[in-house]
Write a protein that holds these residues in place. Sequence first.
Motif, PDB file in Angstrom:
ATOM      1  N   LYS A 309      24.471 107.230  10.672  1.00 52.36           N
ATOM      2  CA  LYS A 309      24.685 108.655  10.337  1.00 52.36           C
ATOM      3  C   LYS A 309      23.577 109.185   9.435  1.00 52.36           C
ATOM      4  O   LYS A 309      23.127 110.324   9.596  1.00 52.36           O
ATOM      5  CB  LYS A 309      26.053 108.844   9.674  1.00 52.36           C
ATOM      6  N   LEU A 310      23.133 108.359   8.493  1.00 57.93           N
ATOM      7  CA  LEU A 310      22.044 108.804   7.611  1.00 57.93           C
ATOM      8  C   LEU A 310      20.750 108.973   8.396  1.00 57.93           C
ATOM      9  O   LEU A 310      19.974 109.906   8.154  1.00 57.93           O
ATOM     10  CB  LEU A 310      21.836 107.804   6.469  1.00 57.93           C
ATOM     11  N   VAL A 311      20.504 108.080   9.349  1.00 56.12           N
ATOM     12  CA  VAL A 311      19.304 108.174  10.177  1.00 56.12           C
ATOM     13  C   VAL A 311      19.328 109.499  10.954  1.00 56.12           C
ATOM     14  O   VAL A 311      18.340 110.241  10.990  1.00 56.12           O
ATOM     15  CB  VAL A 311      19.194 106.959  11.133  1.00 56.12           C
ATOM     16  N   GLU A 312      20.500 109.784  11.529  1.00 54.14           N
ATOM     17  CA  GLU A 312      20.655 111.028  12.281  1.00 54.14           C
ATOM     18  C   GLU A 312      20.407 112.250  11.392  1.00 54.14           C
ATOM     19  O   GLU A 312      19.699 113.183  11.755  1.00 54.14           O
ATOM     20  CB  GLU A 312      22.104 111.079  12.779  1.00 54.14           C
ATOM     21  N   TYR A 313      20.991 112.202  10.206  1.00 54.64           N
ATOM     22  CA  TYR A 313      20.823 113.316   9.264  1.00 54.64           C
ATOM     23  C   TYR A 313      19.351 113.484   8.885  1.00 54.64           C
ATOM     24  O   TYR A 313      18.812 114.600   8.931  1.00 54.64           O
ATOM     25  CB  TYR A 313      21.684 113.080   8.014  1.00 54.64           C
ATOM     26  N   VAL A 413      21.697 100.908   2.427  1.00 54.02           N
ATOM     27  CA  VAL A 413      22.944 101.675   2.454  1.00 54.02           C
ATOM     28  C   VAL A 413      24.105 100.863   1.881  1.00 54.02           C
ATOM     29  O   VAL A 413      24.312  99.706   2.260  1.00 54.02           O
ATOM     30  CB  VAL A 413      23.256 102.103   3.904  1.00 54.02           C
ATOM     31  N   GLY A 414      24.831 101.455   0.983  1.00 50.19           N
ATOM     32  CA  GLY A 414      25.976 100.799   0.341  1.00 50.19           C
ATOM     33  C   GLY A 414      27.293 101.175   0.991  1.00 50.19           C
ATOM     34  O   GLY A 414      27.357 101.446   2.196  1.00 50.19           O
ATOM     35  N   LEU A 415      28.333 101.205   0.192  1.00 46.58           N
ATOM     36  CA  LEU A 415      29.679 101.399   0.737  1.00 46.58           C
ATOM     37  C   LEU A 415      30.323 102.716   0.300  1.00 46.58           C
ATOM     38  O   LEU A 415      31.531 102.901   0.431  1.00 46.58           O
ATOM     39  CB  LEU A 415      30.577 100.230   0.306  1.00 46.58           C
ATOM     40  N   GLU A 416      29.521 103.648  -0.196  1.00 48.05           N
ATOM     41  CA  GLU A 416      30.091 104.933  -0.611  1.00 48.05           C
ATOM     42  C   GLU A 416      30.490 105.761   0.627  1.00 48.05           C
ATOM     43  O   GLU A 416      30.156 105.404   1.762  1.00 48.05           O
ATOM     44  CB  GLU A 416      29.054 105.735  -1.423  1.00 48.05           C
ATOM     45  N   ASP A 417      31.161 106.881   0.400  1.00 52.60           N
ATOM     46  CA  ASP A 417      31.527 107.775   1.501  1.00 52.60           C
ATOM     47  C   ASP A 417      30.249 108.423   2.039  1.00 52.60           C
ATOM     48  O   ASP A 417      29.468 109.009   1.272  1.00 52.60           O
ATOM     49  CB  ASP A 417      32.492 108.853   1.000  1.00 52.60           C
ATOM     50  N   VAL A 418      30.062 108.323   3.344  1.00 56.73           N
ATOM     51  CA  VAL A 418      28.824 108.832   3.943  1.00 56.73           C
ATOM     52  C   VAL A 418      28.632 110.327   3.669  1.00 56.73           C
ATOM     53  O   VAL A 418      27.506 110.812   3.530  1.00 56.73           O
ATOM     54  CB  VAL A 418      28.758 108.509   5.453  1.00 56.73           C
ATOM     55  N   ARG A 419      29.747 111.066   3.557  1.00 55.24           N
ATOM     56  CA  ARG A 419      29.614 112.513   3.315  1.00 55.24           C
ATOM     57  C   ARG A 419      28.996 112.772   1.945  1.00 55.24           C
ATOM     58  O   ARG A 419      28.183 113.687   1.773  1.00 55.24           O
ATOM     59  CB  ARG A 419      30.986 113.195   3.422  1.00 55.24           C
ATOM     60  N   ASP A 420      29.374 111.957   0.974  1.00 50.60           N
ATOM     61  CA  ASP A 420      28.788 112.116  -0.359  1.00 50.60           C
ATOM     62  C   ASP A 420      27.312 111.716  -0.356  1.00 50.60           C
ATOM     63  O   ASP A 420      26.495 112.331  -1.041  1.00 50.60           O
ATOM     64  CB  ASP A 420      29.558 111.284  -1.389  1.00 50.60           C
ATOM     65  N   LEU A 421      26.993 110.686   0.421  1.00 53.81           N
ATOM     66  CA  LEU A 421      25.587 110.250   0.486  1.00 53.81           C
ATOM     67  C   LEU A 421      24.719 111.346   1.097  1.00 53.81           C
ATOM     68  O   LEU A 421      23.626 111.654   0.603  1.00 53.81           O
ATOM     69  CB  LEU A 421      25.468 108.959   1.301  1.00 53.81           C
ATOM     70  N   ILE A 422      25.195 111.945   2.185  1.00 55.42           N
ATOM     71  CA  ILE A 422      24.429 113.010   2.834  1.00 55.42           C
ATOM     72  C   ILE A 422      24.305 114.210   1.895  1.00 55.42           C
ATOM     73  O   ILE A 422      23.229 114.801   1.755  1.00 55.42           O
ATOM     74  CB  ILE A 422      25.067 113.397   4.196  1.00 55.42           C
ATOM     75  N   GLN A 423      25.407 114.524   1.219  1.00 63.83           N
ATOM     76  CA  GLN A 423      25.373 115.655   0.290  1.00 63.83           C
ATOM     77  C   GLN A 423      24.360 115.409  -0.846  1.00 63.83           C
ATOM     78  O   GLN A 423      23.659 116.322  -1.269  1.00 63.83           O
ATOM     79  CB  GLN A 423      26.771 115.840  -0.300  1.00 63.83           C
TER      80      GLN A 423
END
Length: 435
Positions: A309-313, A413-423
């Motif tokens: 997901k981060l790669v896509e973002y 990449v760790g284990l946090e919520d992906v939405r928070d990481l993208i934000q």
Amino acid sequence: MSNENYRYDTQRIHAGYDSDNHFHAVNTPIYQTAAFDLGDIDRARRLWSGAEAGGIYTRVGNPTVTVLEDRIKDLDGGSAAIGLASGMAAITYTIFLLAENGGNIIAASSLYGAAQEAFANFYPKFGIKTKFVKNRNDVSEYESLIDADTRAIYLESISNPNAEIYDFEAIAQIAHKHHVPLVVDNTIATSFLFKPFEHGADIIVYSATKGLSGHGNTIAGLVVESGKFDYTRERFPHFHEKSYKIRDVDGNERTPIEAAPDAPVTTALRSFYLEFIGASLSAFDAYLVLAGLSTISERLTKQVATTKKLVEYLESKPEVTWVRYPSARNSPYAELADKYFPDGAGAVFSFGFGGTREQFKQFISELKIFSYHVNIGDVRSLIVNSPETTHAELSPSDQKLADIPQELVRISVGLEDVRDLIQDLESAFRAVFIK
Ligand SMILES: *Cc1c(COP(=O)(O)O)cnc(C)c1O
């Protein structure tokens, strides 16, 4: 317990441990002791010859470490493993052992920074030269570098920081054609995502500091051997040299191969390298690796999903000039990833930051969740400018060879919520680029 019929998720929790042998403790105890009672004179003799397994002195073995070694061996489907104080100890011991008395190594030119530097400039001080493969997916280049003194081909199963993937089976075939073992650093992948022995590797080295333990709270290393490689007398004379150090119970000298036909590497590492150099893994650190290992599948599964997901973002951001990960657009490694990494190619990748140095400084300081430090495989997501940190030891020309351009940024990449990481990334991009 060492039942090879159990599946990965069962073995990562149970393999190598039988509570009957540990006062019925369900959790592996930490044997915090330097030495062990030898019992009687006859038992000591058996211990020294390996006829009886048991503790002698923690520099060369400890029951907590033994549980980890047995577990890792089963997870990788190997014949034996040895725990060491760090991933670098695992790499250096393995290379020194294989290359004793004038050997050379062939290695991909895209290694973990400290390993790359050690192969290029430190091991040569001990007479061990490395020939680096530039076109890392050109199998003929590996073959063209093999000579009579070559003792290993050395690769990372997923390279750091660019997540390159190689055609392991083709490279293993070339290595074996010349009786050379293939050594694979499986740190980023871990045995959950990739089993090197199933694709032709003969020795696996790990930094257990990373995904295997997974919590960024210990430094540890491991070496695992397949037990299947034939260390021929021609290429590996020292595996056929008798030593009193590995004598049998009657005092007869043995060669590493006679002492342990299916585990000559770990036997020689323990008998000579741990004995004389002593980068031993402590019981406490082995315990931490065991604790982390019990959740490896859930951690890696989530980290791989978040990575995609981060790669896509990041690919959607105009400020990002490129993203290197097998699932990224136009990745040259997509096909090899499909073949070798059906469950994902790890949780480390790189991208190009399309701004000035000042903008990058600000970008890093704006991030609130991603931390700025040099580790990988942690529960915490982290970000780092590799050319000036993890790969800072490399000269500009070696950085070029390893494909580390100045704008490269590495994420683990760790284990946090992906939405928070993208934000978190989005806020930092906005702060830097939208004035
Ligand atoms: C970190 C790392 C190492 C070195 O391991 P340490 O435990 O830090 O000594 C080796 N190889 C890879 C791929 C790594 O990421």
